[in-house]
Design an enzyme around this catalytic site. Structure first.
Site, mmCIF file in Angstrom:
data_model
loop_
_atom_site.group_PDB
_atom_site.id
_atom_site.type_symbol
_atom_site.label_atom_id
_atom_site.label_comp_id
_atom_site.label_asym_id
_atom_site.label_seq_id
_atom_site.Cartn_x
_atom_site.Cartn_y
_atom_site.Cartn_z
ATOM 1 N N HIS A 98 0.842 -1.199 0.000
ATOM 2 C CA HIS A 98 0.000 0.000 0.000
ATOM 3 C C HIS A 98 0.872 1.242 0.000
ATOM 4 O O HIS A 98 1.981 1.230 0.540
ATOM 5 C CB HIS A 98 -0.944 0.016 1.217
ATOM 6 C CG HIS A 98 -0.253 -0.124 2.526
ATOM 7 N ND1 HIS A 98 0.264 -1.336 2.975
ATOM 8 C CD2 HIS A 98 0.034 0.774 3.499
ATOM 9 C CE1 HIS A 98 0.818 -1.167 4.151
ATOM 10 N NE2 HIS A 98 0.709 0.114 4.501
ATOM 11 N N HIS A 100 1.062 5.147 1.190
ATOM 12 C CA HIS A 100 0.495 6.191 2.046
ATOM 13 C C HIS A 100 0.548 7.525 1.301
ATOM 14 O O HIS A 100 1.580 7.865 0.714
ATOM 15 C CB HIS A 100 1.335 6.373 3.326
ATOM 16 C CG HIS A 100 1.354 5.193 4.241
ATOM 17 N ND1 HIS A 100 0.603 5.140 5.391
ATOM 18 C CD2 HIS A 100 2.030 4.024 4.194
ATOM 19 C CE1 HIS A 100 0.828 4.000 6.023
ATOM 20 N NE2 HIS A 100 1.699 3.300 5.308
HETATM 21 P P1 AMP Z 1 2.113 0.204 7.393
HETATM 22 O O1 AMP Z 1 2.782 0.406 8.714
HETATM 23 O O2 AMP Z 1 2.805 0.909 6.258
HETATM 24 O O3 AMP Z 1 1.869 -1.266 7.109
HETATM 25 O O4 AMP Z 1 0.712 0.942 7.491
HETATM 26 C C1 AMP Z 1 -0.478 0.301 7.838
HETATM 27 C C2 AMP Z 1 -1.487 1.376 8.010
HETATM 28 O O5 AMP Z 1 -2.768 0.779 8.010
HETATM 29 C C3 AMP Z 1 -1.361 2.171 9.312
HETATM 30 O O6 AMP Z 1 -1.151 3.548 9.039
HETATM 31 C C4 AMP Z 1 -2.685 1.913 10.015
HETATM 32 O O7 AMP Z 1 -3.178 3.053 10.693
HETATM 33 C C5 AMP Z 1 -3.586 1.525 8.858
HETATM 34 N N1 AMP Z 1 -4.724 0.693 9.232
HETATM 35 C C6 AMP Z 1 -4.690 -0.422 10.001
HETATM 36 N N2 AMP Z 1 -5.942 -0.924 10.132
HETATM 37 C C7 AMP Z 1 -6.756 -0.119 9.408
HETATM 38 C C8 AMP Z 1 -8.158 -0.108 9.166
HETATM 39 N N3 AMP Z 1 -8.971 -1.036 9.681
HETATM 40 N N4 AMP Z 1 -8.664 0.872 8.375
HETATM 41 C C9 AMP Z 1 -7.846 1.822 7.862
HETATM 42 N N5 AMP Z 1 -6.518 1.863 8.069
HETATM 43 C C10 AMP Z 1 -5.981 0.915 8.838
#
Ligand code: AMP
Length: 135
Positions: A98, A100
């Site tokens: 993903h 950001h």
């Molecule tokens: P990463 O650390 O790059 O894997 O980022 C994962 C991101 O997913 C984090 O910024 C979390 O806040 C976000 N995240 C986790 N669970 C959810 C959810 N249910 N809905 C939206 N974002 C989420």
């Protein structure tokens, strides 16, 4: 085990969706670094960019660009941080590729920064030689 993003894409966990196509979805991050923080999520759960086909990655980047444009237009942000935590050692919590896209405002004092390191004498050039990519 399915990642949380697979569950979101399947509709098993609710999300606030901004965009969807056959390759990716864009949702708002539930724990934002700034309000409007969006995630461009590949529908297929490739863990990292190295696992992801080049055309899919190109598409994700194109959609991240649209998100950047939307955040600037609607929220009036001055900039965005566009980033990928590409593997657990880089802070990736969800092993499902993903991008950001985080809105930033001049002077917002939200720092997204790694500490700088220093090269020893000659090391910069040696790293350059080691890392050069053939055409
Ligand atoms: P990463 O650390 O790059 O894997 O980022 C994962 C991101 O997913 C984090 O910024 C979390 O806040 C976000 N995240 C986790 N669970 C959810 C959810 N249910 N809905 C939206 N974002 C989420």
């Amino acid at each position: 085990m399915a990642t949380i993003f697979e569950k979101i894409i399947a509709g098993d966990i609710p999300s606030v969706q901004l965009y969807s196509d056959e390759t990716c979805v864009v949702i708002l991050d539930i724990n934002p670094m700034a309000k409007g923080h969006a995630l461009v999520i590949s529908r297929v759960g490739y863990p990292t960019i190295g696992d992801c086909p080049e055309d899919v990655f190109t598409h994700l980047c194109a959609i991240a660009r649209k998100v950047d444009d939307r955040l600037r237009t609607v929220l009036g942000c001055d900039a965005t941080n566009v980033m990928i935590n590409n593997g657990p050692a880089a802070g990736q919590e969800v092993p499902h590729l993903h991008i950001h896209v985080i809105p930033r405002f001049t002077g917002d004092k939200r720092i997204v920064m790694l500490e700088h390191d220093k090269y020893a004498d000659g090391e910069l050039v040696r790293y350059g030689e080691k890392l050069r990519i053939a055409d």
